[in-house]
Design a protein around this motif. Structure first.
Motif, short mmCIF file in Angstrom:
data_model
loop_
_atom_site.label_atom_id
_atom_site.label_comp_id
_atom_site.label_asym_id
_atom_site.label_seq_id
_atom_site.Cartn_x
_atom_site.Cartn_y
_atom_site.Cartn_z
N SER A 208 0.82 -1.21 0.00
CA SER A 208 0.00 0.00 0.00
C SER A 208 0.85 1.25 0.00
O SER A 208 0.32 2.35 -0.07
CB SER A 208 -0.92 0.00 1.23
OG SER A 208 -0.14 0.07 2.41
N GLU A 209 2.20 1.12 0.05
CA GLU A 209 3.04 2.30 0.15
C GLU A 209 2.89 3.19 -1.09
O GLU A 209 2.82 4.41 -0.98
CB GLU A 209 4.51 1.92 0.35
CG GLU A 209 5.41 3.13 0.55
CD GLU A 209 6.83 2.76 0.92
OE1 GLU A 209 7.70 3.64 0.85
OE2 GLU A 209 7.05 1.59 1.29
N GLY A 210 2.86 2.57 -2.26
CA GLY A 210 2.69 3.36 -3.48
C GLY A 210 1.35 4.09 -3.49
O GLY A 210 1.27 5.26 -3.90
N GLU A 211 0.30 3.43 -3.04
CA GLU A 211 -1.02 4.06 -2.98
C GLU A 211 -1.03 5.22 -1.99
O GLU A 211 -1.63 6.27 -2.25
CB GLU A 211 -2.07 3.02 -2.58
CG GLU A 211 -2.23 1.89 -3.58
CD GLU A 211 -3.22 0.85 -3.09
OE1 GLU A 211 -4.06 1.20 -2.23
OE2 GLU A 211 -3.15 -0.29 -3.54
N MET A 212 -0.34 5.03 -0.85
CA MET A 212 -0.31 6.09 0.16
C MET A 212 0.46 7.30 -0.37
O MET A 212 0.10 8.45 -0.09
CB MET A 212 0.33 5.58 1.44
CG MET A 212 -0.50 4.57 2.22
SD MET A 212 -2.06 5.24 2.84
CE MET A 212 -3.20 4.66 1.57
N LYS A 213 1.52 7.07 -1.14
CA LYS A 213 2.27 8.19 -1.70
C LYS A 213 1.42 8.97 -2.69
O LYS A 213 1.43 10.21 -2.71
CB LYS A 213 3.54 7.67 -2.37
CG LYS A 213 4.41 8.79 -2.93
CD LYS A 213 5.70 8.25 -3.55
CE LYS A 213 6.55 9.42 -4.08
NZ LYS A 213 7.81 8.92 -4.71
N THR A 214 0.69 8.23 -3.53
CA THR A 214 -0.20 8.90 -4.49
C THR A 214 -1.27 9.70 -3.77
O THR A 214 -1.58 10.84 -4.14
CB THR A 214 -0.87 7.86 -5.41
OG1 THR A 214 0.16 7.14 -6.12
CG2 THR A 214 -1.80 8.53 -6.40
N LEU A 215 -1.82 9.12 -2.68
CA LEU A 215 -2.82 9.82 -1.88
C LEU A 215 -2.22 11.08 -1.27
O LEU A 215 -2.84 12.15 -1.28
CB LEU A 215 -3.33 8.89 -0.78
CG LEU A 215 -4.30 9.51 0.25
CD1 LEU A 215 -5.59 9.96 -0.44
CD2 LEU A 215 -4.61 8.51 1.36
N ALA A 216 -0.98 10.97 -0.71
CA ALA A 216 -0.34 12.12 -0.08
C ALA A 216 -0.08 13.24 -1.09
O ALA A 216 -0.28 14.42 -0.79
CB ALA A 216 0.98 11.68 0.56
N GLU A 217 0.35 12.88 -2.30
CA GLU A 217 0.61 13.90 -3.32
C GLU A 217 -0.67 14.62 -3.72
O GLU A 217 -0.68 15.85 -3.91
CB GLU A 217 1.26 13.25 -4.54
CG GLU A 217 2.68 12.76 -4.28
CD GLU A 217 3.25 11.93 -5.41
OE1 GLU A 217 2.43 11.45 -6.25
OE2 GLU A 217 4.48 11.72 -5.45
N GLY A 218 -1.78 13.88 -3.81
CA GLY A 218 -3.05 14.50 -4.14
C GLY A 218 -3.53 15.44 -3.04
O GLY A 218 -4.04 16.54 -3.31
N ILE A 219 -3.37 15.01 -1.78
CA ILE A 219 -3.78 15.85 -0.65
C ILE A 219 -2.91 17.09 -0.57
O ILE A 219 -3.40 18.19 -0.27
CB ILE A 219 -3.73 15.02 0.65
CG1 ILE A 219 -4.85 13.98 0.65
CG2 ILE A 219 -3.82 15.93 1.88
CD1 ILE A 219 -4.85 13.06 1.84
N HIS A 220 -1.62 16.95 -0.87
CA HIS A 220 -0.72 18.11 -0.84
C HIS A 220 -1.15 19.14 -1.89
O HIS A 220 -1.16 20.36 -1.61
CB HIS A 220 0.72 17.68 -1.09
CG HIS A 220 1.68 18.82 -1.08
ND1 HIS A 220 2.22 19.34 -2.24
CD2 HIS A 220 2.19 19.57 -0.07
CE1 HIS A 220 3.03 20.34 -1.95
NE2 HIS A 220 3.03 20.49 -0.63
N THR A 221 -1.51 18.67 -3.07
CA THR A 221 -1.97 19.59 -4.11
C THR A 221 -3.20 20.36 -3.65
O THR A 221 -3.31 21.59 -3.86
CB THR A 221 -2.29 18.82 -5.41
OG1 THR A 221 -1.10 18.15 -5.86
CG2 THR A 221 -2.79 19.75 -6.50
N ARG A 222 -4.13 19.67 -3.02
CA ARG A 222 -5.34 20.33 -2.53
C ARG A 222 -5.03 21.28 -1.37
O ARG A 222 -5.66 22.33 -1.24
CB ARG A 222 -6.36 19.28 -2.11
CG ARG A 222 -6.89 18.45 -3.27
CD ARG A 222 -7.88 17.40 -2.83
NE ARG A 222 -9.03 17.99 -2.14
CZ ARG A 222 -10.06 17.27 -1.68
NH1 ARG A 222 -10.07 15.95 -1.85
NH2 ARG A 222 -11.06 17.87 -1.06
#
Length: 349
Positions: A208-222
């Motif tokens: 799930s690490e890759g998914e969590m990184k993608t989630l974190a990048e999206g939240i950072h953009t927002r």
């Protein structure tokens, strides 16, 4: 409360043995002063302080206690005794902890008698002459002296004038600033996921690490776009399968942040940090405000930090002067002996 066995340990390693005293009503041989003699006739019912008692006033008396000689039986001398006087006892308390409570002092006095019994028996059996015991006694003495030296250095460091405190504060002011921030945390893996990325790849199990990184990048953009941090933290926890309240408000200082995250302290109010990461997960900060404390409001905190830093510097200087070096080649060749079933377990904590 002071541990009974701590009392025993402190006394044993310190080699604190009360001199042998022959039978005597009170105090040391030749002392004619009895308890209360200093204030004979007008001693109050309740003493306000032990200082009103004679220095030879007995705190602990052990009857039928005669000196032992290694390899010999106890001599049949009637009415032998050992006495721990007020002066000796209070010197011991001063060395261990001057602020010891009344109950702790009583426990110490009770433990002392057990120390005397064990140490006397050790001498009778000649344990103090064995090489390993002599090595332990030498190390114990050095350890106690080292501890007292560190206390002395701390006292030296505490002797700072108001001008020195002001100068220290002026040169370290940023270390005492407080910052109000909002923080979002996204773990590297979903809750309950314990495999590392390498382990997951070896077992052909998606991590799930890759998914969590993608989630974190999206939240950072927002977050950079101005979205509410509390709502974004809720979204992060949902994506990580974490059931916990989404608290984002924090008050931090330079010392409370990891070095890699201290860059956020340079953010202007309202600005959002870059996406920060460490072994535990991803972090996003937004600066809210900065609070500068005048010296008078945090003087005690400044003095404590100054004292700790000075002490550390003094200790470091002494260690460098010693130029101690551990020879790792010895430990590479060391093979621990097999356990001896006749030896008791040793607690090294």
């Amino acid at each position: 409360m002071l541990s009974r066995w701590l009392c025993l340990s402190l006394l044993l390693v310190g080699g604190l043995i009360v001199p042998y005293l022959p039978a005597s009503p009170w105090g040391r041989p030749g002392s004619s002063q009895e308890p209360g003699a200093a204030a004979a006739g007008n001693t109050p019912a309740t003493l306000p302080s032990t200082e009103t008692l004679p220095r030879a006033y007995p705190v602990l008396t052990i009857q039928d206690w005669c000196p032992e000689v290694a390899g010999r039986k106890r001599p049949s001398v009637p009415h032998c005794q050992r006495i721990l006087s007020r002066a000796d006892f209070e010197e011991l308390v001063e060395g261990i902890n001057p602020r010891m409570s009344k109950a702790e002092r009583r426990d110490l006095a009770k433990a002392y008698s057990e120390v005397l019994a064990l140490s006397q028996e050790a001498v009778r059996r000649g344990l103090d002459k064995k090489p390993r015991m002599q090595a332990l006694l030498r190390y114990s003495r050095q350890n106690i002296l080292a501890h007292q030296m560190s206390v002395e250095l701390y006292r030296e460091a505490a002797a700072a004038s108001p001008e020195e405190v002001e100068k220290y504060y002026a040169s370290h002011r940023a270390e005492f600033d407080l910052y109000t921030v909002e923080r979002i945390f996204i773990p590297k893996e979903r809750q309950g996921q314990t495999m590392s990325l390498d382990e997951a790849q070896q077992e052909n199990t998606p991590s799930s690490e890759g998914e969590m990184k993608t989630l974190a990048e999206g939240i950072h953009t927002r977050a950079v776009g101005g979205d509410d941090f509390a709502l974004l933290q809720e979204k992060a926890f949902q994506g990580a399968d974490i059931k916990a309240p989404a608290k984002v408000d924090m008050e931090v200082g330079r010392d409370s942040l990891p070095v890699a995250q201290q860059e956020i302290l340079d953010l202007a109010p309202g600005k959002v940090s870059s996406l920060l990461t460490d072994d535990s997960g991803f972090y996003i900060y937004k600066m809210v405000s900065k609070q500068i404390h005048p010296l008078d409001s945090i003087r005690e905190q400044v003095e404590i930090r100054m004292r700790n830093q000075r002490t550390a510097e003094l200790l470091s200087k002494i260690h460098k002067q010693a130029q101690a070096r551990v020879n790792d080649a010895y430990f590479d060749k060391y093979d621990p002996p097999p356990p001896d079933p006749n030896e008791p377990d040793v607690d090294t904590d």
